[in-house]
Design an enzyme around this catalytic site. Structure first.
Site, PDB file in Angstrom:
ATOM      1  N   ARG A   1     -12.866  -8.943   3.054  1.00 49.81           N
ATOM      2  CA  ARG A   1     -12.385  -8.707   4.412  1.00 49.81           C
ATOM      3  C   ARG A   1     -13.549  -8.636   5.407  1.00 49.81           C
ATOM      4  O   ARG A   1     -13.451  -9.145   6.525  1.00 49.81           O
ATOM      5  CB  ARG A   1     -11.528  -7.431   4.460  1.00 49.81           C
ATOM      6  CG  ARG A   1     -10.144  -7.663   3.905  1.00 49.81           C
ATOM      7  CD  ARG A   1      -9.369  -6.398   3.593  1.00 49.81           C
ATOM      8  NE  ARG A   1      -8.153  -6.743   2.871  1.00 49.81           N
ATOM      9  CZ  ARG A   1      -6.934  -6.765   3.376  1.00 49.81           C
ATOM     10  NH1 ARG A   1      -6.733  -6.391   4.617  1.00 49.81           N
ATOM     11  NH2 ARG A   1      -5.893  -7.119   2.648  1.00 49.81           N
TER      12      ARG A   1
ATOM     13  N   ARG B   1       0.867  -1.189   0.000  1.00 48.57           N
ATOM     14  CA  ARG B   1       0.000   0.000   0.000  1.00 48.57           C
ATOM     15  C   ARG B   1       0.900   1.233   0.000  1.00 48.57           C
ATOM     16  O   ARG B   1       2.051   1.149   0.440  1.00 48.57           O
ATOM     17  CB  ARG B   1      -0.851   0.033   1.274  1.00 48.57           C
ATOM     18  CG  ARG B   1      -1.841  -1.088   1.346  1.00 48.57           C
ATOM     19  CD  ARG B   1      -2.586  -1.060   2.684  1.00 48.57           C
ATOM     20  NE  ARG B   1      -3.418  -2.238   2.803  1.00 48.57           N
ATOM     21  CZ  ARG B   1      -3.627  -2.903   3.939  1.00 48.57           C
ATOM     22  NH1 ARG B   1      -3.067  -2.493   5.064  1.00 48.57           N
ATOM     23  NH2 ARG B   1      -4.394  -3.962   3.954  1.00 48.57           N
TER      24      ARG B   1
ATOM     25  N   ARG C   1      -9.919   4.154   5.209  1.00 44.61           N
ATOM     26  CA  ARG C   1      -8.475   3.904   5.023  1.00 44.61           C
ATOM     27  C   ARG C   1      -8.098   3.977   3.550  1.00 44.61           C
ATOM     28  O   ARG C   1      -6.936   4.229   3.225  1.00 44.61           O
ATOM     29  CB  ARG C   1      -8.115   2.531   5.625  1.00 44.61           C
ATOM     30  CG  ARG C   1      -6.630   2.335   5.828  1.00 44.61           C
ATOM     31  CD  ARG C   1      -6.309   1.066   6.597  1.00 44.61           C
ATOM     32  NE  ARG C   1      -6.579  -0.130   5.799  1.00 44.61           N
ATOM     33  CZ  ARG C   1      -6.421  -1.380   6.238  1.00 44.61           C
ATOM     34  NH1 ARG C   1      -6.009  -1.602   7.482  1.00 44.61           N
ATOM     35  NH2 ARG C   1      -6.683  -2.408   5.462  1.00 44.61           N
TER      36      ARG C   1
HETATM   37  P1  ADP Z   1      -5.630  -3.257  10.949  1.00 43.14           P
HETATM   38  O1  ADP Z   1      -4.124  -3.181  11.059  1.00 43.14           O
HETATM   39  O2  ADP Z   1      -6.253  -4.024  12.065  1.00 43.14           O
HETATM   40  O3  ADP Z   1      -6.107  -3.723   9.604  1.00 43.14           O
HETATM   41  P2  ADP Z   1      -5.495  -0.328  11.003  1.00 43.14           P
HETATM   42  O4  ADP Z   1      -4.571  -0.087  12.136  1.00 43.14           O
HETATM   43  O5  ADP Z   1      -4.951  -0.133   9.622  1.00 43.14           O
HETATM   44  O6  ADP Z   1      -6.202  -1.770  11.118  1.00 43.14           O
HETATM   45  O7  ADP Z   1      -6.764   0.587  11.227  1.00 43.14           O
HETATM   46  C1  ADP Z   1      -7.798   0.684  10.232  1.00 43.14           C
HETATM   47  C2  ADP Z   1      -8.171   2.163  10.030  1.00 43.14           C
HETATM   48  O8  ADP Z   1      -8.879   2.599  11.178  1.00 43.14           O
HETATM   49  C3  ADP Z   1      -6.954   3.069   9.861  1.00 43.14           C
HETATM   50  O9  ADP Z   1      -7.245   4.048   8.890  1.00 43.14           O
HETATM   51  C4  ADP Z   1      -6.777   3.675  11.253  1.00 43.14           C
HETATM   52  O10 ADP Z   1      -6.211   4.969  11.185  1.00 43.14           O
HETATM   53  C5  ADP Z   1      -8.222   3.724  11.767  1.00 43.14           C
HETATM   54  N1  ADP Z   1      -8.353   3.542  13.226  1.00 43.14           N
HETATM   55  C6  ADP Z   1      -7.665   2.689  14.023  1.00 43.14           C
HETATM   56  N2  ADP Z   1      -8.099   2.764  15.299  1.00 43.14           N
HETATM   57  C7  ADP Z   1      -9.105   3.689  15.306  1.00 43.14           C
HETATM   58  C8  ADP Z   1      -9.950   4.200  16.342  1.00 43.14           C
HETATM   59  N3  ADP Z   1      -9.871   3.797  17.601  1.00 43.14           N
HETATM   60  N4  ADP Z   1     -10.871   5.136  15.995  1.00 43.14           N
HETATM   61  C9  ADP Z   1     -10.970   5.536  14.701  1.00 43.14           C
HETATM   62  N5  ADP Z   1     -10.201   5.107  13.683  1.00 43.14           N
HETATM   63  C10 ADP Z   1      -9.274   4.178  13.980  1.00 43.14           C
HETATM   64  P1  5GP Z   2      -3.237  -6.749   5.556  1.00 43.61           P
HETATM   65  O1  5GP Z   2      -3.327  -7.147   4.112  1.00 43.61           O
HETATM   66  O2  5GP Z   2      -4.408  -5.871   5.960  1.00 43.61           O
HETATM   67  O3  5GP Z   2      -1.905  -6.172   5.936  1.00 43.61           O
HETATM   68  O4  5GP Z   2      -3.371  -8.080   6.430  1.00 43.61           O
HETATM   69  C1  5GP Z   2      -4.468  -8.941   6.221  1.00 43.61           C
HETATM   70  C2  5GP Z   2      -4.520  -9.968   7.333  1.00 43.61           C
HETATM   71  O5  5GP Z   2      -3.356 -10.800   7.282  1.00 43.61           O
HETATM   72  C3  5GP Z   2      -4.537  -9.384   8.744  1.00 43.61           C
HETATM   73  O6  5GP Z   2      -5.528 -10.094   9.480  1.00 43.61           O
HETATM   74  C4  5GP Z   2      -3.167  -9.689   9.297  1.00 43.61           C
HETATM   75  O7  5GP Z   2      -3.205  -9.906  10.690  1.00 43.61           O
HETATM   76  C5  5GP Z   2      -2.868 -10.982   8.572  1.00 43.61           C
HETATM   77  N1  5GP Z   2      -1.433 -11.293   8.499  1.00 43.61           N
HETATM   78  C6  5GP Z   2      -0.383 -10.468   8.317  1.00 43.61           C
HETATM   79  N2  5GP Z   2       0.770 -11.145   8.337  1.00 43.61           N
HETATM   80  C7  5GP Z   2       0.452 -12.446   8.569  1.00 43.61           C
HETATM   81  C8  5GP Z   2       1.216 -13.635   8.730  1.00 43.61           C
HETATM   82  O8  5GP Z   2       2.435 -13.662   8.670  1.00 43.61           O
HETATM   83  N3  5GP Z   2       0.512 -14.784   8.951  1.00 43.61           N
HETATM   84  C9  5GP Z   2      -0.852 -14.817   9.023  1.00 43.61           C
HETATM   85  N4  5GP Z   2      -1.421 -15.983   9.261  1.00 43.61           N
HETATM   86  N5  5GP Z   2      -1.591 -13.717   8.883  1.00 43.61           N
HETATM   87  C10 5GP Z   2      -0.955 -12.539   8.655  1.00 43.61           C
END
Ligand code: ADP
Ligand code: 5GP
Length: 198
Positions: free
Chosen positions: A148, A44, A137
């Protein structure tokens, strides 16, 4: 391997795992280290190879799996993800607390290993808020977003299974969720900090 216990963060995509773990890594520099996973998904904007993920081709990933380089691996939303032994070792060899951000399949696989982490579930306040966060996001296509969300609905239910997670944190207000995460990890943080001072 001896040393501090690793920490697994798991929960639906968009729940806030990366946001929370990046804060931990920043506030406690040198205490925590991130297990950099491999993935076949495209980076990304803002994601760096070797820092957020090791971005690889399907062929490279498959070769690594076949040669036993991964502790666990899974297919999530059409892409491959995996935790390499080297990624965890790199963090543990520096005596840091290794943080893994993995999906539910990863949690179940890690349970079969001797890694012995603390399992923390990060959950959104609701599926509606999760969808809003994922949309805001602006990283996913409509197709990826729908995939997702479908996985999220299933995993939110699975994560309620007793004994699967040591702690569950609802990420509603970010400051509140971060404080809760720090409180859960306080003992490990103190141990890691005191072993560094000694
Ligand atoms: P994940 O890693 O679990 O996929 P992210 O950390 O990327 O999720 O968070 C998803 C989106 O939500 C991001 O754009 C982040 O900035 C936003 N976000 C995370 N926590 C909060 C919160 N407590 N309130 C509002 N927005 C949040
Ligand atoms: P994203 O594409 O949003 O970064 O991740 C998608 C999902 O893959 C998330 O649920 C994240 O926790 C999971 N993920 C990231 N790295 C790993 C990994 O090494 N192993 C597994 N099993 N899941 C992962």
């Amino acid at each position: 391997m001896a040393g501090p216990r690793p920490v697994v963060l798991s929960g639906p995509s968009g729940a806030g795992k990366s946001t929370l773990l990046k804060r931990l890594l920043k506030e406690f520099e040198g205490v925590f280290g991130f297990s950099v996973s491999h993935t076949t998904r495209k980076p990304r904007p803002g994601e760096a190879d070797g820092k957020d993920y090791h971005f690889v081709t399907v062929q490279e990933m498959q070769r690594g799996i076949d040669s036993g380089e991964f502790i666990e691996h899974a297919v999530f939303s059409g892409n491959m993800y995996g935790t390499s032994k080297a990624a965890v070792h790199a963090v543990q060899s520096g005596n840091q607390i290794c943080i893994l951000d993995i999906d539910m399949q990863g949690v179940k696989s890690i349970k079969k290993t001797d890694l012995n982490p603390i399992y923390i579930s990060i959950q959104p306040p609701s599926v509606e808020i999760l969808e809003k966060r994922l949309r805001d996001r602006k990283t996913e296509s409509e197709e990826s977003l729908q995939k997702r969300l479908a996985v999220a609905k299933r995993d939110i239910e699975i994560s309620k299974e007793p004994g699967l997670f040591d702690e569950a944190i609802i990420n509603d207000d970010l400051e509140d969720a971060y404080s809760k995460l720090k409180a859960v990890l306080k003992e490990e943080i103190n141990k890691a900090q005191s072993s560094k001072d000694s």
